[in-house]
Write an enzyme that holds these catalytic residues in place. Structure first.
Site, short mmCIF file in Angstrom:
data_model
loop_
_atom_site.label_atom_id
_atom_site.label_comp_id
_atom_site.label_asym_id
_atom_site.label_seq_id
_atom_site.Cartn_x
_atom_site.Cartn_y
_atom_site.Cartn_z
N HIS A 112 0.86 -1.19 0.00
CA HIS A 112 0.00 0.00 0.00
C HIS A 112 0.89 1.24 0.00
O HIS A 112 1.55 1.53 0.99
CB HIS A 112 -0.90 -0.01 1.24
N ARG A 145 0.89 4.72 0.48
CA ARG A 145 0.03 5.74 1.05
C ARG A 145 0.51 7.14 0.67
O ARG A 145 1.68 7.34 0.36
CB ARG A 145 -0.02 5.61 2.58
N GLU A 193 -1.93 -1.28 -3.71
CA GLU A 193 -3.04 -0.58 -3.08
C GLU A 193 -2.74 0.92 -3.08
O GLU A 193 -1.66 1.34 -2.67
CB GLU A 193 -3.24 -1.06 -1.64
N HIS A 202 -8.17 -8.08 5.58
CA HIS A 202 -8.05 -7.09 6.64
C HIS A 202 -8.30 -7.74 7.99
O HIS A 202 -9.38 -8.24 8.28
CB HIS A 202 -8.99 -5.89 6.48
N GLY A 203 -7.25 -7.75 8.81
CA GLY A 203 -7.35 -8.25 10.17
C GLY A 203 -7.32 -9.75 10.32
O GLY A 203 -7.57 -10.27 11.41
#
Length: 238
Positions: A45, A47, A72, A189-190
């Site tokens: 990712h 960012r 991402e 996710h998670g």
């Protein structure tokens, strides 16, 4: 059941590197260890605040991986230009807030529909597949379908945090809806070993993205061992 693909997110290898602004651990080396132990693709990712992954990391990974790179990004012009330059096999569009510790939820595809359409078209024009990271919500998937995306990644964070049957049912229904609408369905996710095993049993989910848990496990057991175990868990869920 058919084999499910494992995407390994290595963002927090970069977090560890950046803590001392060193050149180690090397992301390409870690990515190759991941691949050798069962990762089917690598996820990073990039960012806006560059808190972990850097632009140069993305280019190096693309040049040195023999598996697909899943990038991402937030749906902004700066990231679109980078994605087109890098040419990853797939771009996953995610919501992003500077103050968040990690991605907190899925894209609001309905409200972003008009904005997302030309953004996705440009990625497709450069032969880059597009995934949208969304909540397990039928309405959001319907709007994603209208955008002709290649994949949906279902946000599993709520399920992982609360482990309720109601949330699992939402994921089941969303995955089935993706299948009905001919959209490939991923999830992430998670996830840890237990929750990943459960989600891997959901029909029509073809890939899982897992990162933070695997990096934490690597501290105790090594990156290769942790990824190998996860691949075994999701391909042979009890």
């Amino acid at each position: 059941m058919s084999s499910i693909a494992l995407g390994v997110n290595i963002d927090h290898i970069a977090t560890l590197r950046n803590a001392r602004n060193t050149e180690y651990p090397d992301l390409v080396e870690i990515a190759n260890i991941a691949v050798n132990n069962g990762a089917d693709f690598i996820t990073v990712h990039l960012r806006e605040d560059r808190r972990h992954i850097r632009d140069s990391d993305v280019f190096r990974l693309k040049d040195n991986l023999n598996v697909p790179l899943n990038l991402e990004i937030a749906a902004i012009d700066e990231m679109l230009a980078i994605a087109i330059a890098v040419q990853p096999e797939c771009v996953c569009l995610v919501p992003e807030k500077r103050q968040e510790l990690t991605t907190e939820g899925g894209l609001d595809v309905k409200n972003m529909f008009t904005y997302l359409m030309p953004f996705i078209t440009q990625l497709h024009n450069h032969n880059i597949k597009v995934t949208l990271f969304v909540e397990p919500d039928i309405n959001q998937i319907n709007y994603a379908k209208k955008l002709s995306v290649d994949n949906i990644e279902l946000h599993t964070g709520v399920y992982c945090n609360h482990n309720t049957q109601n949330e699992l049912n939402r994921i089941l229904e969303a995955a089935k809806h993706c299948y009905t609408n001919k959209i490939e369905c991923h999830a992430g996710h998670g996830l840890d070993y237990q929750s990943a095993a459960t989600i891997a049993r959901v029909p029509y989910i073809s890939a899982l993205n897992i990162g933070h848990f695997l990096i934490c496990e690597a501290v105790l057991h090594g990156i290769g061992t942790s990824i190998y175990k996860m691949k075994k868990v999701i391909t042979n869920p009890l």
